[in-house]
Scaffold this motif. Structure first.
Motif, mmCIF file in Angstrom:
data_model
loop_
_atom_site.group_PDB
_atom_site.id
_atom_site.type_symbol
_atom_site.label_atom_id
_atom_site.label_comp_id
_atom_site.label_asym_id
_atom_site.label_seq_id
_atom_site.Cartn_x
_atom_site.Cartn_y
_atom_site.Cartn_z
ATOM 1 N N VAL A 339 38.409 43.104 51.898
ATOM 2 C CA VAL A 339 39.603 43.508 52.641
ATOM 3 C C VAL A 339 39.484 44.975 53.054
ATOM 4 O O VAL A 339 39.767 45.347 54.198
ATOM 5 C CB VAL A 339 40.869 43.276 51.799
ATOM 6 N N ARG A 340 39.036 45.808 52.130
ATOM 7 C CA ARG A 340 38.878 47.231 52.455
ATOM 8 C C ARG A 340 37.785 47.451 53.499
ATOM 9 O O ARG A 340 37.911 48.313 54.371
ATOM 10 C CB ARG A 340 38.571 48.014 51.180
ATOM 11 N N LEU A 341 36.713 46.678 53.424
ATOM 12 C CA LEU A 341 35.669 46.781 54.442
ATOM 13 C C LEU A 341 36.212 46.412 55.821
ATOM 14 O O LEU A 341 35.820 47.000 56.829
ATOM 15 C CB LEU A 341 34.492 45.867 54.081
ATOM 16 N N ALA A 342 37.117 45.434 55.851
ATOM 17 C CA ALA A 342 37.666 44.984 57.132
ATOM 18 C C ALA A 342 38.515 46.054 57.802
ATOM 19 O O ALA A 342 38.449 46.244 59.018
ATOM 20 C CB ALA A 342 38.488 43.715 56.938
ATOM 21 N N VAL A 343 39.314 46.781 57.017
ATOM 22 C CA VAL A 343 40.257 47.746 57.615
ATOM 23 C C VAL A 343 39.764 49.184 57.511
ATOM 24 O O VAL A 343 40.448 50.104 57.950
ATOM 25 C CB VAL A 343 41.659 47.615 56.978
ATOM 26 N N HIS A 344 38.579 49.388 56.938
ATOM 27 C CA HIS A 344 37.939 50.708 56.895
ATOM 28 C C HIS A 344 38.853 51.772 56.282
ATOM 29 O O HIS A 344 38.882 52.932 56.747
ATOM 30 C CB HIS A 344 37.520 51.146 58.310
ATOM 31 N N ASP A 345 39.596 51.396 55.255
ATOM 32 C CA ASP A 345 40.483 52.334 54.561
ATOM 33 C C ASP A 345 41.521 52.973 55.484
ATOM 34 O O ASP A 345 42.059 54.035 55.186
ATOM 35 C CB ASP A 345 39.674 53.440 53.863
ATOM 36 N N ALA A 346 41.809 52.315 56.612
ATOM 37 C CA ALA A 346 42.817 52.853 57.531
ATOM 38 C C ALA A 346 44.231 52.604 57.029
ATOM 39 O O ALA A 346 45.180 53.221 57.516
ATOM 40 C CB ALA A 346 42.643 52.233 58.919
ATOM 41 N N LEU A 347 44.380 51.691 56.085
ATOM 42 C CA LEU A 347 45.688 51.336 55.549
ATOM 43 C C LEU A 347 45.623 51.319 54.026
ATOM 44 O O LEU A 347 44.557 51.090 53.447
ATOM 45 C CB LEU A 347 46.104 49.944 56.044
ATOM 46 N N PRO A 348 46.765 51.523 53.368
ATOM 47 C CA PRO A 348 46.768 51.346 51.914
ATOM 48 C C PRO A 348 46.554 49.881 51.550
ATOM 49 O O PRO A 348 47.188 48.988 52.123
ATOM 50 C CB PRO A 348 48.160 51.832 51.495
ATOM 51 N N VAL A 349 45.625 49.641 50.645
ATOM 52 C CA VAL A 349 45.313 48.290 50.189
ATOM 53 C C VAL A 349 45.500 48.251 48.684
ATOM 54 O O VAL A 349 44.904 49.039 47.948
ATOM 55 C CB VAL A 349 43.867 47.879 50.555
ATOM 56 N N ARG A 350 46.311 47.331 48.224
ATOM 57 C CA ARG A 350 46.613 47.210 46.799
ATOM 58 C C ARG A 350 46.237 45.819 46.315
ATOM 59 O O ARG A 350 46.351 44.851 47.053
ATOM 60 C CB ARG A 350 48.100 47.461 46.567
ATOM 61 N N HIS A 351 45.797 45.731 45.072
ATOM 62 C CA HIS A 351 45.460 44.425 44.489
ATOM 63 C C HIS A 351 46.552 43.969 43.543
ATOM 64 O O HIS A 351 47.136 44.757 42.791
ATOM 65 C CB HIS A 351 44.137 44.494 43.721
ATOM 66 N N PHE A 352 46.818 42.650 43.584
ATOM 67 C CA PHE A 352 47.643 42.018 42.561
ATOM 68 C C PHE A 352 46.906 40.789 42.062
ATOM 69 O O PHE A 352 46.407 39.984 42.864
ATOM 70 C CB PHE A 352 49.008 41.584 43.101
ATOM 71 N N GLY A 353 46.836 40.638 40.757
ATOM 72 C CA GLY A 353 46.177 39.455 40.216
ATOM 73 C C GLY A 353 46.535 39.190 38.771
ATOM 74 O O GLY A 353 46.987 40.084 38.054
ATOM 75 N N ARG A 354 46.359 37.956 38.374
ATOM 76 C CA ARG A 354 46.445 37.562 36.974
ATOM 77 C C ARG A 354 45.085 37.029 36.551
ATOM 78 O O ARG A 354 44.299 36.575 37.398
ATOM 79 C CB ARG A 354 47.524 36.485 36.772
ATOM 80 N N MET A 355 44.807 37.046 35.267
ATOM 81 C CA MET A 355 43.488 36.634 34.779
ATOM 82 C C MET A 355 43.635 35.678 33.600
ATOM 83 O O MET A 355 44.732 35.417 33.119
ATOM 84 C CB MET A 355 42.672 37.866 34.366
ATOM 85 N N GLY A 356 42.510 35.156 33.163
ATOM 86 C CA GLY A 356 42.489 34.310 31.984
ATOM 87 C C GLY A 356 43.063 32.925 32.188
ATOM 88 O O GLY A 356 43.349 32.222 31.228
ATOM 89 N N GLY A 357 43.268 32.526 33.431
ATOM 90 C CA GLY A 357 43.849 31.219 33.705
ATOM 91 C C GLY A 357 45.341 31.240 33.934
ATOM 92 O O GLY A 357 45.962 30.189 34.106
ATOM 93 N N VAL A 358 45.948 32.431 33.969
ATOM 94 C CA VAL A 358 47.387 32.548 34.232
ATOM 95 C C VAL A 358 47.627 32.463 35.733
ATOM 96 O O VAL A 358 47.020 33.206 36.512
ATOM 97 C CB VAL A 358 47.943 33.876 33.690
ATOM 98 N N ILE A 359 48.498 31.555 36.146
ATOM 99 C CA ILE A 359 48.844 31.400 37.558
ATOM 100 C C ILE A 359 50.093 32.219 37.848
ATOM 101 O O ILE A 359 51.132 32.019 37.206
ATOM 102 C CB ILE A 359 49.096 29.921 37.909
ATOM 103 N N PRO A 360 50.045 33.147 38.803
ATOM 104 C CA PRO A 360 51.216 33.980 39.071
ATOM 105 C C PRO A 360 52.340 33.195 39.727
ATOM 106 O O PRO A 360 52.120 32.179 40.391
ATOM 107 C CB PRO A 360 50.674 35.054 40.013
ATOM 108 N N GLU A 361 53.534 33.689 39.556
ATOM 109 C CA GLU A 361 54.704 33.152 40.243
ATOM 110 C C GLU A 361 54.874 33.873 41.586
ATOM 111 O O GLU A 361 54.475 35.032 41.728
ATOM 112 C CB GLU A 361 55.961 33.363 39.398
ATOM 113 N N PRO A 362 55.477 33.221 42.563
ATOM 114 C CA PRO A 362 55.732 33.914 43.837
ATOM 115 C C PRO A 362 56.502 35.212 43.663
ATOM 116 O O PRO A 362 56.255 36.180 44.388
ATOM 117 C CB PRO A 362 56.530 32.878 44.631
ATOM 118 N N ASP A 363 57.442 35.229 42.694
ATOM 119 C CA ASP A 363 58.220 36.446 42.466
ATOM 120 C C ASP A 363 57.327 37.619 42.063
ATOM 121 O O ASP A 363 57.614 38.774 42.408
ATOM 122 C CB ASP A 363 59.268 36.211 41.379
#
Length: 377
Positions: A339-363
């Protein structure tokens, strides 16, 4: 053997994603499956065993003694011009990497399906998207790439089977489906593809002259090997392969967008996370937050240009319409580099994720985007 006696085109069934893959493989004329059970993908080989395609289409279904044996069986069958595939889950795919690299080096078109689970190591049987790097960066040795498609519905699980075989044979490369365990295990209505005949030996000889089909009169034998001890000759092979990969990047990127026409914030997600993001976006829209979704379908080749075009649109005043990007994944942040390669750091890019098999909620995705809006730096 052909499938001319089958007439139930467009048959609708209620299937798990894994089951849809098995049904689609039989219907699109696959010659052989070679696999080994592992959660959460075991329904693929179980469904194939239940359907007994060797009695109808002639498709072979073999439970190998290991994942390593599975990929090498695909290697051999595909080397003869047959449509062959294997499936596994994350640690099993790791065991196949040597065989995948050998196939890439020989330019053999096989298919590998990963119903991914949490890791590292044996990890958990719960879903994950932490195989992104393994699949898109080529897990084995050498300079090669595999075409990687990421379905987000059971329907796409079925639709992408004939597509990935088409792409693999078109470009003589390994094709992969990266499917998280949620899509593999969830059940949805699915319209199955029509039956297609298996390729005849004459068809294979005519269309795939590289295949090891037995020596014919007046032709030198086809020798399939990834070994080349002359450096200059191996370099020539690598240069040709890199040219092929550039062609794939130019022609085969696939993606989908949702509510992006006026979006000020873009969520980038694939697989089940894209569907969770859609639900989050629908709720945020009610709150006046103009969010949209960019879903890469080809994880390799990644749709860099398309994402850049979307995220660098200008308003009538000359400002960027998009103010920030949230990369949502069920991992520690593997796609965010693309994603960062695509926008060349022109915009703020933030990651959200869960790990270990936890599925995030839309909220949770909504809250992560709101945090980006509040603190863009």
């Amino acid at each position: 053997m052909t499938n001319e006696k089958h007439t139930n085109e467009g048959e609708v069934m209620f299937l798990k994603g894994n089951e849809a893959i098995a049904h689609a493989a039989i219907r699109c004329g696959v010659d052989g499956f070679f696999g080994y059970p592992i959660t959460p993908q075991s329904e693929i080989i179980e469904t194939l065993s239940m359907l007994k395609p060797w009695e109808t289409t002639g498709m072979a279904v073999v439970q190998a003694e290991s994942e390593t044996a599975s990929i090498n069986m695909v290697y051999g069958a595909a080397g003869a011009g047959k449509r062959a595939f294997t499936s596994s889950s994350s640690p099993g795919i790791a065991l196949m990497q040597e065989g995948i690299s050998y196939m890439a080096g020989c330019e053999i078109p096989g298919v590998v399906i990963d119903i991914s689970r949490g890791g590292p190591g044996l990890g958990t049987i719960q879903p994950s998207q932490a195989d992104y790097t393994q699949m898109t960066r080529g897990g084995g040795n050498g300079d090669y790439n595999c075409i990687v498609l990421a379905p987000s519905t059971v329907q796409e699980m079925a639709d992408f089977v004939p597509l990935i075989f088409e792409l693999a044979f078109k470009y003589r490369c390994v094709g992969m489906l990266l499917c998280d365990g949620v899509i593999g295990q969830m059940m949805e209505k699915c319209v199955l593809p029509p039956y297609q005949p298996r390729w005849t030996e004459e068809y294979i000889r005519e269309h795939f002259p590289w295949a090891a089909t037995g020596r014919s009169s007046g032709r030198k034998p086809n020798i399939i090997t990834s070994l080349e001890l002359t450096a200059e000759v191996l370099e020539e092979r690598n240069i040709r392969m890199q040219e092929k990969y550039r062609t794939i990047q130019e022609r085969e990127t696939r993606y989908e967008t949702y509510m992006t026409d006026d979006a000020e914030y873009i969520i980038v997600a694939f697989g089940i996370t894209a569907r969770l993001a859609e639900a989050a976006i629908a709720e945020m829209r009610k709150e006046g937050i103009r969010a949209g979704l960019f879903r890469p379908i080809t994880l390799w080749p990644y749709p860099y240009k398309e994402l850049e075009t979307l995220c660098t649109r200008k308003t009538s005043e000359g400002r960027n319409m998009v103010k920030g990007i949230l990369c949502a994944e069920i991992n520690a942040g593997q796609m965010i580099e693309d994603v960062r390669l695509a926008v060349h750091d022109a915009l703020p890019v933030r990651h959200f994720g869960r790990m270990g098999g936890v599925i995030p909620e839309p909220d949770e995705i909504s809250e992560a985007l709101k945090e980006l809006i509040a603190n863009p730096v």
